[in-house]
Design a protein around this motif. Sequence first.
Motif, short mmCIF file in Angstrom:
data_model
loop_
_atom_site.label_atom_id
_atom_site.label_comp_id
_atom_site.label_asym_id
_atom_site.label_seq_id
_atom_site.Cartn_x
_atom_site.Cartn_y
_atom_site.Cartn_z
N GLU A 168 3.28 0.54 2.92
CA GLU A 168 3.42 -0.78 3.54
C GLU A 168 3.85 -1.72 2.44
OE1 GLU A 168 -0.27 -1.94 5.38
OE2 GLU A 168 -0.36 -0.09 6.55
N PHE A 169 5.05 -2.26 2.57
CA PHE A 169 5.58 -3.20 1.59
C PHE A 169 6.03 -4.46 2.31
CE2 PHE A 169 5.71 0.79 -0.60
CZ PHE A 169 5.38 0.45 -1.90
N GLU A 170 5.48 -5.59 1.86
CA GLU A 170 5.77 -6.89 2.46
C GLU A 170 5.53 -6.89 3.96
OE1 GLU A 170 9.61 -8.23 1.16
OE2 GLU A 170 9.12 -7.89 -0.94
N GLY A 175 0.27 -4.78 -8.12
CA GLY A 175 -0.22 -5.18 -6.81
C GLY A 175 -0.15 -4.13 -5.72
N ILE A 176 -0.01 -2.87 -6.11
CA ILE A 176 0.04 -1.80 -5.12
C ILE A 176 -1.35 -1.17 -4.99
CG2 ILE A 176 1.05 0.43 -4.51
CD1 ILE A 176 3.49 -0.37 -6.24
N GLU A 177 -1.80 -1.03 -3.76
CA GLU A 177 -3.06 -0.36 -3.48
C GLU A 177 -2.75 1.07 -3.05
OE1 GLU A 177 -6.75 -0.55 -0.27
OE2 GLU A 177 -5.38 -2.24 -0.42
N PHE A 178 -3.43 2.05 -3.63
CA PHE A 178 -3.24 3.45 -3.29
C PHE A 178 -4.39 3.90 -2.40
CE2 PHE A 178 -0.94 2.74 -7.22
CZ PHE A 178 0.30 3.26 -6.90
N LYS A 194 0.84 -1.20 0.00
CA LYS A 194 0.00 0.00 0.00
C LYS A 194 0.87 1.24 0.00
CE LYS A 194 -3.72 -2.11 2.66
NZ LYS A 194 -4.54 -2.03 3.86
N VAL A 195 0.35 2.28 -0.64
CA VAL A 195 0.94 3.61 -0.58
C VAL A 195 -0.17 4.56 -0.17
CG1 VAL A 195 1.98 5.47 -1.92
CG2 VAL A 195 2.69 3.12 -2.32
N TYR A 196 0.08 5.31 0.90
CA TYR A 196 -0.88 6.28 1.39
C TYR A 196 -0.50 7.65 0.83
CZ TYR A 196 -2.02 2.54 4.62
OH TYR A 196 -2.39 1.32 5.14
N TYR A 197 -1.46 8.35 0.26
CA TYR A 197 -1.19 9.65 -0.34
C TYR A 197 -2.35 10.60 -0.05
CZ TYR A 197 -4.61 8.87 -3.98
OH TYR A 197 -5.80 8.67 -4.66
N ASP A 198 -2.07 11.89 -0.19
CA ASP A 198 -3.07 12.93 0.06
C ASP A 198 -3.58 13.45 -1.28
OD1 ASP A 198 -4.60 15.05 0.86
OD2 ASP A 198 -2.99 16.13 1.88
N ASP A 199 -4.78 13.07 -1.65
CA ASP A 199 -5.34 13.49 -2.94
C ASP A 199 -5.61 14.99 -2.99
OD1 ASP A 199 -6.21 12.60 -5.59
OD2 ASP A 199 -8.21 13.25 -4.93
N ILE A 205 8.51 4.89 5.36
CA ILE A 205 8.23 6.31 5.53
C ILE A 205 9.14 7.10 4.61
CG2 ILE A 205 8.28 8.25 7.15
CD1 ILE A 205 7.69 6.23 9.37
N GLY A 206 8.59 8.16 4.04
CA GLY A 206 9.39 9.09 3.25
C GLY A 206 9.81 8.54 1.91
N ILE A 207 11.00 8.91 1.51
CA ILE A 207 11.48 8.56 0.18
C ILE A 207 11.63 7.05 -0.01
CG2 ILE A 207 13.93 8.80 0.66
CD1 ILE A 207 14.05 10.24 -2.17
N GLU A 208 11.82 6.32 1.07
CA GLU A 208 11.93 4.86 0.92
C GLU A 208 10.61 4.27 0.39
OE1 GLU A 208 14.09 1.48 0.57
OE2 GLU A 208 14.79 3.51 0.94
N THR A 209 9.49 4.90 0.71
CA THR A 209 8.21 4.47 0.14
C THR A 209 8.24 4.62 -1.37
OG1 THR A 209 7.03 5.09 2.16
CG2 THR A 209 5.72 4.89 0.14
N PHE A 210 8.75 5.75 -1.85
CA PHE A 210 8.86 5.95 -3.30
C PHE A 210 9.80 4.93 -3.93
CE2 PHE A 210 7.44 10.20 -2.08
CZ PHE A 210 6.47 10.42 -3.04
N ARG A 211 10.93 4.69 -3.28
CA ARG A 211 11.89 3.73 -3.83
C ARG A 211 11.25 2.35 -3.99
NH1 ARG A 211 16.01 6.47 -0.27
NH2 ARG A 211 17.31 7.65 -1.74
N LEU A 212 10.58 1.89 -2.95
CA LEU A 212 9.97 0.56 -3.02
C LEU A 212 8.81 0.51 -4.02
CD1 LEU A 212 10.14 -0.44 0.74
CD2 LEU A 212 11.54 -1.30 -1.14
N MET A 213 8.04 1.60 -4.09
CA MET A 213 6.94 1.67 -5.05
C MET A 213 7.49 1.57 -6.48
SD MET A 213 4.09 4.68 -5.62
CE MET A 213 5.24 5.93 -6.18
#
Length: 109
Positions: free
Chosen positions: A53-55, A29-32, A4-9, A60-68
């Motif tokens: 949330e990955f695996e 397989g990513i849920e936004f 999952k990736v949480y974002y502010d629309d 948090i932060g840029i690591e979310t972008f990297r994994l996404m």
Amino acid sequence: MKDKVYYDDKCYVCSFEINAVRKRGEACGIEFVDISEEGFDLEGDYDTEMVGEFEGKQTIGIETFRLMYEKMGFRRAVAFSRLPIIKQLFDGGYWVFAHWIRPNLPKRG
């Protein structure tokens, strides 16, 4: 369990980026999850940081972008962003955006 990736629309920049990658991300397989939806529990640092949330582990932060982006197949670009000096530049640039720029941007109605 889905990643999952949480974002502010309501954030112009956040919604632009997620909408640009949504189809590819969902196909991988990513849920936004839109944190601006009524009823979303904002317990956590969702105001300044991109959370994911990955695996089963929270990112948090840029690591979310990297994994996404890694999950979407951009492995070489992500590997580049993890090189020693480049990583510090990316991390610092993201921190400045998340803590100084994004909070001052106008929100979508």
